[in-house]
Enzyme design. Sequence first.
Site, short mmCIF file in Angstrom:
data_model
loop_
_atom_site.label_atom_id
_atom_site.label_comp_id
_atom_site.label_asym_id
_atom_site.label_seq_id
_atom_site.Cartn_x
_atom_site.Cartn_y
_atom_site.Cartn_z
N HIS A 183 -15.18 -10.39 -3.20
CA HIS A 183 -16.54 -9.87 -3.04
C HIS A 183 -16.83 -8.81 -4.11
O HIS A 183 -17.98 -8.57 -4.45
CB HIS A 183 -16.72 -9.23 -1.65
CG HIS A 183 -16.67 -10.22 -0.53
ND1 HIS A 183 -15.50 -10.66 0.03
CD2 HIS A 183 -17.67 -10.85 0.13
CE1 HIS A 183 -15.77 -11.51 1.00
NE2 HIS A 183 -17.08 -11.66 1.08
N ASP A 256 -18.22 -20.76 -2.36
CA ASP A 256 -18.26 -19.49 -1.64
C ASP A 256 -19.58 -18.82 -2.04
O ASP A 256 -20.31 -19.29 -2.92
CB ASP A 256 -17.06 -18.63 -2.02
CG ASP A 256 -16.69 -17.62 -0.92
OD1 ASP A 256 -17.54 -17.35 -0.06
OD2 ASP A 256 -15.56 -17.11 -0.94
#
Length: 978
Positions: A183, A256
């Site tokens: 992230h 993702d």
Amino acid sequence: MRTLTPDQRVAQLFMVAAYSNRKRIDEDSISTLIQQYGIGGLIFFQGGPVRQSKLLNRYQSQSKVPLLVAMDGEWGAGMRLDSVVRFPFQMSMGGIRDNQLLYDMGQEIAAQFKRLGMHVNFAPVVDVNNNAANPVIGFRSWGENRENVTEKSYLYMRGMQDAGVLAVAKHFPGHGDTDTDSHLALPLVRVDRRRLDTLELFPFRDLMRRGLGGIMIAHLNIPALDTTGMPSTLSRPIVTGMVKQQLGFQGVIFTDAMNMKGVISKYPPGEADVRALLAGNDILEFSKNIPLALQMVRAAITAGQLRQEDIDARCRKVLALKQWAGLDQYRPIALRTLYQDLNSVHAQALSQKLSALSVTVLRNQRTLLPLQRLDTLRLATLTIGTKDTTDFQRLVADYASVDHYWLSATATLDELTQMRATLKRYNTLLVGVNNLGRLPATSFGVTPETNLLLRELTSARQRVVVSVFGNAYAVAKIRDLDRADAVVLAYQESKNAQEITAQVIFGGLGATGKLPVTVTDKYSRGFGLTTTGGQRLRYGFPEDVGMSNTLEARVDSIVRQALAARAMPGCEVLIARQGTVVLRKSYGTHSYSGAPAQAGKPSRAVRNTDIYDLASVTKAAAAIPALMKLQEEGKFSPDKTLGDYFPDFKGTNKQDLKLRDVLAHQARLKAWIPFWQGYTRPAGFFARLFAGFSKPNPNLKPAPDAKLSRRFFRPDSSARFPLQVATKLWARQDLPQQIQKQIADSPLNDKPGYVYSDLSFYLYPLLVKQLTGKPFDQYLQQHVYGPLGATTLGFRPTRRFPLSRIAPTEYDSVFRRGQLHGTVHDEGAALLGGLSGHAGLFGSANDLAKLVQTYAWKGQYGGQQLLKPDILADYTRCQFCDQGNRRGLGFDRQAAKPAGNTAHDASQSSFGHSGFTGTFFWVDPAQELVYIFLSNRVNPTRRNNKLGELNVRTDILQVALESIRKKQEQPVESTVEE
């Protein structure tokens, strides 16, 4: 497919992030993307189930092609939404052996998704977590063993897909051995191809072979697969070359989230989207800029970088997925019963069961767990990391007398010193390490202060049980755990995990969990000690013990009708089977609004910790266990006579009455004597006339204006007047002896046969004191209630508990002239200062259940044989059935023909007792059933007999019995608008 333009076909490949907890402007922006650009799907994040469903109905109504809806629901929809039952983290379940339950979990999570109008779950996580420093996977993985990860992932996957929800395994090709959060940056995976093939790829390959519908590509830099440094999501060698060509995967490939720094730090929005499609992905999740992405994809097609036929093939796959998910027959989400459907009893039971199988005992010196001999423990809980009472602490209090303490994880040295001094007076400490973090960089939230305090505590002579409510890897950060007497790893801080831990510590449940990962050299994968369960009550659900999940709803219906009819202001119901409490619920309030005790104030709602006047249940819950213990000690026998034990009865008509006949209520004793009426005097002129009477007249019936004789009662206590009859009313110390003399002098019934009588039970406290030298209540505390951990069972409750916790009973306008609250309702017991064998016992349903369960378990509880089985069997059997008397010794029993005293289907081996105030307990050994009903139906007046007229208590017992005989599936609610 034919109705879509080329641009609309591109838009079908994009899933946009949506939230149900944001402002209208955010919601409207999604509507614009749907209506103007025709995006193909949504992935929902935070919010609530009803808000999300309303929003999704709106979005679907605006879309030309029904939207494909997904969520990251690794532990169910509750991972993102409030008010939805949550399942344990994957690592919590990594050590359980019953993998079939994971299929059931998959089915239940799929049911949540379908009820919410969703079709794709980005789960399971199939990463093999073999790096304790992994900042992003960790607890989300099943563990470090590839076979374990694979099998658990497969069953979870299959459960969802069998129920019509697409499973998406993630994060390909494996995110378990990283030390960077994708992230925030692009992680580098420093392993060779052989290692990838044998470990990381193993679960993906196996699941693909067995029908996996979707995979998610991670943002990883994997030189062994692509030497360019390209994020795996954007890598054609990985997505097309490996996934599609080498592994032959034909399912749906998702990226993702495309807003993560692992990809956009190098490739900005738009360009990253084009590269993801070039790599071979089917659906792009969470694209940051849809208009720009669509524009750049169209430009790439025009430039020949992308082929429209490749886009069309992927669009067709997306549409096929939508058809498989039932969107070709789309109907809006029904909002009615949404909350109930998402929180079914089955789902809650399954979640709790998975937690129960997960909790792992790492240390148990001298078999400390489960705790034994509660009456010898000076027990305290200490929660480190929170200042609020935890679910763990609340359940500990259900098992034993305990004091609670709290301390910050970053407490000062002075605070640590003060806490250490405070805890010195306890011999057993239950320490919970709470509010732990998930990041290795923060030592998973384990602070130096926590370690310092634990070192101090484990260095003392106290027994210390440490419970870790957090990540398994946190165990390695807690120093000196090997100095603790016991260590329990709960993996997380959920309500289930905390309550299960308490049940393991006290023996309601046995621990069977094993570590899914290696946390230290001593605590390696697969390690876990087993402990014994079934020693005390556990708290579960009907289906755990073969009962119908409709039980609570049926009990609710009966109680609601009773409350509506004003049969009682409130009540509590407790039902247990096989030692498992499957229903424990309170209803109503302590008093009716406008009742004398309320003085215009609203009454407090009933709580499960409330204490009730048990009335005649005292006979079976106090007098009888005391007599059984005396018999076990050789000091009492029911085959002797009243004259053998009570000198005042020698030479009377009761001298030769056998106690077996007396206890079975067929010794010709009078049903009762209104003793208090003999201690009154008329008001006014007659007061002077009667003032000289030194003896009470039991035949005197008081006039409405009669007053209590000052000779026997005073408004304040003193050495001569120590017996509390009511608030500001105290009786003379010799009243118990006078009442015993009156019982001795009373006539017998003319005819033999069964007559329920209170009289002999007045005598047993005196007998206990005579035979043991100990007061009745002290003897019971030492031999029965203390070992049970039944902290509320006892007499004179206001000496131990606040009035707010005690349910008030009658407003007595004749004898005590006021609201009875905290003092015994029964007049005779009141004259004895609230200490009698026929009435006066107070307690909570949970504590009464401990005693009643002891009866059901043939005298055993908490690892102790508290009552001898043969003596208990004698007292609970029918004594004189051949004479038409259904009674045991002090216990009521099912009549040969249903007589209204209990449920129609109760077995002939069942027994129990009822109380005048609206209390009841019953044991059915044939069905292993225990039932408690507590109410204060005499509030405000005993003239209210609706509880009995409506058969409330016995009807609930009947429902409990039927839920065993007629166990049935839960009805399935419609998921669409009618």
